[in-house]
Enzyme design. Structure first.
Site, PDB file in Angstrom:
ATOM      1  N   GLU A  77       0.784  -1.305  -0.016  1.00 41.66           N
ATOM      2  CA  GLU A  77      -0.133   0.079  -0.029  1.00 41.66           C
ATOM      3  C   GLU A  77       0.999   1.283   0.074  1.00 41.66           C
ATOM      4  O   GLU A  77       0.135   2.340   0.332  1.00 41.66           O
ATOM      5  CB  GLU A  77      -0.773  -0.051   1.236  1.00 41.66           C
ATOM      6  CG  GLU A  77      -1.982  -1.112   1.105  1.00 41.66           C
ATOM      7  CD  GLU A  77      -3.295  -0.842   2.223  1.00 41.66           C
ATOM      8  OE1 GLU A  77      -4.154  -0.374   1.641  1.00 41.66           O
ATOM      9  OE2 GLU A  77      -2.975  -1.296   3.376  1.00 41.66           O
ATOM     10  N   HIS A  96      -0.631   5.346   7.262  1.00 41.61           N
ATOM     11  CA  HIS A  96      -1.538   4.428   6.998  1.00 41.61           C
ATOM     12  C   HIS A  96      -1.635   3.617   7.829  1.00 41.61           C
ATOM     13  O   HIS A  96      -0.668   2.943   8.229  1.00 41.61           O
ATOM     14  CB  HIS A  96      -1.427   4.053   5.654  1.00 41.61           C
ATOM     15  CG  HIS A  96      -2.443   2.978   5.520  1.00 41.61           C
ATOM     16  ND1 HIS A  96      -3.641   3.269   5.456  1.00 41.61           N
ATOM     17  CD2 HIS A  96      -2.475   1.554   4.902  1.00 41.61           C
ATOM     18  CE1 HIS A  96      -4.466   2.092   5.493  1.00 41.61           C
ATOM     19  NE2 HIS A  96      -3.632   1.160   5.182  1.00 41.61           N
ATOM     20  N   HIS A  98      -4.491   0.864  10.658  1.00 39.87           N
ATOM     21  CA  HIS A  98      -5.848   0.442  10.654  1.00 39.87           C
ATOM     22  C   HIS A  98      -6.393   0.412  12.260  1.00 39.87           C
ATOM     23  O   HIS A  98      -7.224  -0.303  12.633  1.00 39.87           O
ATOM     24  CB  HIS A  98      -5.789  -1.140  10.464  1.00 39.87           C
ATOM     25  CG  HIS A  98      -5.024  -1.470   9.119  1.00 39.87           C
ATOM     26  ND1 HIS A  98      -3.767  -2.154   9.163  1.00 39.87           N
ATOM     27  CD2 HIS A  98      -4.918  -0.875   7.902  1.00 39.87           C
ATOM     28  CE1 HIS A  98      -3.463  -2.095   7.731  1.00 39.87           C
ATOM     29  NE2 HIS A  98      -4.016  -1.408   7.090  1.00 39.87           N
ATOM     30  N   HIS A 167     -11.557  -0.281   6.459  1.00 37.37           N
ATOM     31  CA  HIS A 167     -10.052  -0.804   6.311  1.00 37.37           C
ATOM     32  C   HIS A 167      -9.213   0.028   7.417  1.00 37.37           C
ATOM     33  O   HIS A 167      -8.462  -0.708   8.266  1.00 37.37           O
ATOM     34  CB  HIS A 167      -9.822  -0.154   4.955  1.00 37.37           C
ATOM     35  CG  HIS A 167      -8.312  -0.429   4.655  1.00 37.37           C
ATOM     36  ND1 HIS A 167      -7.693  -0.314   3.352  1.00 37.37           N
ATOM     37  CD2 HIS A 167      -7.055  -0.727   5.454  1.00 37.37           C
ATOM     38  CE1 HIS A 167      -6.299  -0.609   3.340  1.00 37.37           C
ATOM     39  NE2 HIS A 167      -5.974  -0.812   4.461  1.00 37.37           N
TER      40      HIS A 167
END
Ligand code: MN
Length: 254
Positions: A77, A96, A98, A167
Site C-alpha cells: 500500500e 496509514h 488500521h 479498512h
C-alpha cells in the site's frame, strides 16, 4: 536543511512510537518526504513498524516505486503515500494504519468522526470517508496502485485525515512529529466519541473556533511538541536515538 541521517533516524523513531502507541501493529506504515527532493520520499521495506531500523528505509518516487534497485519486498500500500505526496506539496509526512477505534466511523454513517477532545483538534474539523468500492467495485480493499491512491488523495483533498471504509485511515501533515501526534490522538478522539455516544444524548463536538485556537501558531519544533516526542520515544524504548541538537533548539525556541 536537516541532515538526511537525522531524517531517517526520526522516521525509525516514529515507526517505533506508532507501534508502541498501538496505532499500527504488524501492518500500517509511516513515511517522510525527502527534505531535498520533494519528488522522493522514505518508507520502510515490508516489515512490522516495531522492528524498523535505519537499514530498512527505502527511497521511493512519486510513482510508488523504489528509486534504486531493491530486491526486498515493499509495502503493497505504498501508493497511499506516493499519491498523497503527489497531490499535496504541503505534506511532509504520511501515516496509514488500521487502528481499531476509528473503524466504526468509516462504516456507520450516523456519526461523523470529528474532534471532541482538545488533543483531537489536530485531525481537523472535517474527516472525509473514502470508499474504495465507489470507483473500483469489489476489491480486497487494499490500495495497491497509483489510480487507487490518487482516488484516496482526491477524497482527502486539503484535510488532515481520511477514513478508509472497512479498512483504516490515512493522515497527512507538514512534519513527521505532527503526523505522529495526529495519528496517536485520532484513535483516542474516536474512543472518547464512541464512549460518549454510549452514554447517550447529544454529542458536543469541538467548535470550529476551538479547533482553530488549538492549531493557531503551531510549530513542529516547539517545546510543547518536543515534550510529547521525547516522552513517546522513551516509552517506545528509543530515547537514545533522539536528536539532542533539536532538543536544545526546541528549548531555545521554547
Ligand atoms: Mn491498509
Amino acid at each position: 536543511m536537516r541532515n538526511l541521517d537525522t531524517v531517517i533516524q526520526d522516521l525509525v523513531i516514529a515507526n517505533r512510537i506508532l507501534a508502541r502507541e498501538e496505532v499500527v501493529d504488524a501492518y500500517g506504515h509511516i513515511s517522510v518526504r525527502h527534505p531535498e527532493n520533494p519528488k522522493h520520499f522514505f518508507l520502510a521495506r515490508s516489515v512490522a513498524p516495531e522492528l524498523v531500523e535505519a537499514g530498512d528505509i527505502v527511497e521511493l518516487g512519486l510513482d510508488g516505486q523504489p528509486v534504486r534497485e531493491e530486491t526486498r519486498p515493499l509495502y503493497l500500500e505504498r501508493f497511499i503515500h506516493a499519491a498523497i505526496y503527489e497531490a499535496r506539496p504541503d505534506v511532509q509526512s504520511v501515516v496509514h494504519a488500521h487502528a481499531e477505534e476509528i473503524l466504526p466511523f468509516g462504516i456507520a454513517q450516523a456519526t461523523p468522526l470529528r474532534p471532541v477532545i482538545h488533543s483531537g483538534s489536530f485531525i481537523g474539523a472535517n474527516v472525509p470517508v473514502w470508499d474504495i468500492a465507489d470507483k473500483f467495485g469489489d476489491t480486497n480493499l487494499l490500495v495497491t496502485n497509483m489510480e487507487q491512491g490518487r482516488d484516496l488523495a482526491k477524497c482527502l483533498a486539503g484535510n488532515n485525515v481520511a477514513l478508509m471504509r472497512g479498512h483504516g485511515f490515512a493522515s497527512a501533515a507538514r512534519s513527521l512529529i505532527e503526523v505522529v501526534r495526529m495519528s496517536v490522538y485520532l484513535p483516542r478522539n474516536a474512543r472518547a466519541l464512541m464512549r460518549a455516544k454510549q452514554l447517550g444524548g447529544e454529542i458536543t463536538y469541538l467548535r470550529q473556533g476551538e479547533i482553530d485556537a488549538r492549531n493557531r501558531g503551531y510549530s513542529p519544533y516547539s517545546l510543547e511538541t518536543w515534550r510529547a516526542w521525547e516522552y513517546w520515544a522513551n516509552k517506545a524504548g528509543c530515547g537514545h536515538m533522539l536528536n539532542k541538537g533539536e532538543h536544545a533548539h526546541a528549548h531555545k525556541k521554547g
